[in-house]
Design a protein around this motif. Sequence first.
Motif, mmCIF file in Angstrom:
data_model
loop_
_atom_site.group_PDB
_atom_site.id
_atom_site.type_symbol
_atom_site.label_atom_id
_atom_site.label_comp_id
_atom_site.label_asym_id
_atom_site.label_seq_id
_atom_site.Cartn_x
_atom_site.Cartn_y
_atom_site.Cartn_z
ATOM 1 N N ASP A 1 3.786 20.304 6.615
ATOM 2 C CA ASP A 1 2.949 20.471 7.800
ATOM 3 C C ASP A 1 1.547 19.902 7.648
ATOM 4 O O ASP A 1 0.800 19.868 8.620
ATOM 5 C CB ASP A 1 2.832 21.958 8.150
ATOM 6 N N PHE A 2 1.169 19.475 6.436
ATOM 7 C CA PHE A 2 -0.228 19.142 6.207
ATOM 8 C C PHE A 2 -0.511 17.706 5.799
ATOM 9 O O PHE A 2 -1.656 17.278 5.801
ATOM 10 C CB PHE A 2 -0.812 20.090 5.148
ATOM 11 N N ALA A 3 0.515 16.950 5.432
ATOM 12 C CA ALA A 3 0.261 15.592 4.927
ATOM 13 C C ALA A 3 1.420 14.674 5.284
ATOM 14 O O ALA A 3 2.491 15.114 5.697
ATOM 15 C CB ALA A 3 0.065 15.628 3.414
ATOM 16 N N LEU A 4 1.172 13.376 5.106
ATOM 17 C CA LEU A 4 2.226 12.395 5.279
ATOM 18 C C LEU A 4 2.008 11.225 4.329
ATOM 19 O O LEU A 4 0.911 11.004 3.830
ATOM 20 C CB LEU A 4 2.318 11.920 6.734
ATOM 21 N N VAL B 1 6.357 5.772 7.624
ATOM 22 C CA VAL B 1 5.574 7.003 7.671
ATOM 23 C C VAL B 1 6.538 8.163 7.479
ATOM 24 O O VAL B 1 7.523 8.287 8.212
ATOM 25 C CB VAL B 1 4.842 7.158 9.027
ATOM 26 N N ASP B 2 6.259 8.996 6.477
ATOM 27 C CA ASP B 2 7.138 10.117 6.161
ATOM 28 C C ASP B 2 6.335 11.409 6.094
ATOM 29 O O ASP B 2 5.369 11.506 5.323
ATOM 30 C CB ASP B 2 7.810 9.874 4.809
ATOM 31 N N PRO B 3 6.719 12.412 6.898
ATOM 32 C CA PRO B 3 6.030 13.693 6.829
ATOM 33 C C PRO B 3 6.241 14.353 5.471
ATOM 34 O O PRO B 3 7.325 14.280 4.896
ATOM 35 C CB PRO B 3 6.689 14.531 7.928
ATOM 36 N N LEU B 4 5.181 14.974 4.961
ATOM 37 C CA LEU B 4 5.247 15.753 3.726
ATOM 38 C C LEU B 4 4.852 17.186 4.078
ATOM 39 O O LEU B 4 3.743 17.626 3.784
ATOM 40 C CB LEU B 4 4.296 15.184 2.670
ATOM 41 N N GLN C 1 0.835 -1.195 0.000
ATOM 42 C CA GLN C 1 0.000 0.000 0.000
ATOM 43 C C GLN C 1 0.869 1.244 0.000
ATOM 44 O O GLN C 1 1.945 1.257 0.598
ATOM 45 C CB GLN C 1 -0.896 0.066 1.239
ATOM 46 N N ALA C 2 0.368 2.270 -0.661
ATOM 47 C CA ALA C 2 0.981 3.598 -0.633
ATOM 48 C C ALA C 2 -0.170 4.575 -0.425
ATOM 49 O O ALA C 2 -1.113 4.625 -1.221
ATOM 50 C CB ALA C 2 1.710 3.882 -1.938
ATOM 51 N N ILE C 3 -0.099 5.336 0.666
ATOM 52 C CA ILE C 3 -1.216 6.189 1.065
ATOM 53 C C ILE C 3 -0.696 7.586 1.381
ATOM 54 O O ILE C 3 0.310 7.736 2.070
ATOM 55 C CB ILE C 3 -1.904 5.636 2.336
ATOM 56 N N ILE C 4 -1.408 8.592 0.893
ATOM 57 C CA ILE C 4 -1.147 9.972 1.290
ATOM 58 C C ILE C 4 -2.323 10.383 2.160
ATOM 59 O O ILE C 4 -3.482 10.257 1.760
ATOM 60 C CB ILE C 4 -1.006 10.908 0.078
ATOM 61 N N VAL C 5 -2.003 10.829 3.369
ATOM 62 C CA VAL C 5 -3.033 11.158 4.341
ATOM 63 C C VAL C 5 -2.755 12.543 4.910
ATOM 64 O O VAL C 5 -1.599 12.943 5.046
ATOM 65 C CB VAL C 5 -3.091 10.070 5.453
ATOM 66 N N GLY C 6 -3.814 13.276 5.199
ATOM 67 C CA GLY C 6 -3.663 14.577 5.839
ATOM 68 C C GLY C 6 -3.296 14.407 7.296
ATOM 69 O O GLY C 6 -3.549 13.357 7.902
ATOM 70 N N ARG C 7 -2.718 15.429 7.877
ATOM 71 C CA ARG C 7 -2.362 15.373 9.301
ATOM 72 C C ARG C 7 -3.595 15.220 10.189
ATOM 73 O O ARG C 7 -3.492 14.846 11.347
ATOM 74 C CB ARG C 7 -1.593 16.630 9.719
ATOM 75 N N ASP C 8 -4.761 15.495 9.619
ATOM 76 C CA ASP C 8 -6.016 15.325 10.364
ATOM 77 C C ASP C 8 -6.510 13.887 10.351
ATOM 78 O O ASP C 8 -7.510 13.548 10.969
ATOM 79 C CB ASP C 8 -7.097 16.244 9.816
#
Length: 121
Positions: A86-89, A81-84, A19-26
């Motif tokens: 301030d808003f996503a990871l 898990v890698d931060p992207l 899996q590869a997922i982009i998720v918001g910090r929320d």
Amino acid sequence: MVDLKQTLSRFLAIPGVRQAIIVGRDGLMIEGMTRDGKEDMEAVGAIMTTGLSTAEALGQEIARGSVVGVIMEYEHGLVSVDPLGDFALMVTLFDSASNLGRVRHLVRTSRGEILEALDIA
């Protein structure tokens, strides 16, 4: 314009990446792709935001600086898990550590285009 699905498909091209997922910090999933669909991408993404927040708190407590990435190793695979910004990871699930370097490299080289696609560059 950058297509997030196309970018995520490059992760799934790495052997063992599930899996590869982009998720918001929320905790809300922005985009995701899965090889076999066994895990719920939305749940994985939401839970990993908490994991990253915990790692960030630890980094501040022990004065080690900002989190660059978090890798969790389990009996049957790894989660990265890698931060992207301030808003996503970026959350990546894969089967073994043998391709950890390839996954980490791809996160770094894709970071700019992912941020551009999210319009937060």
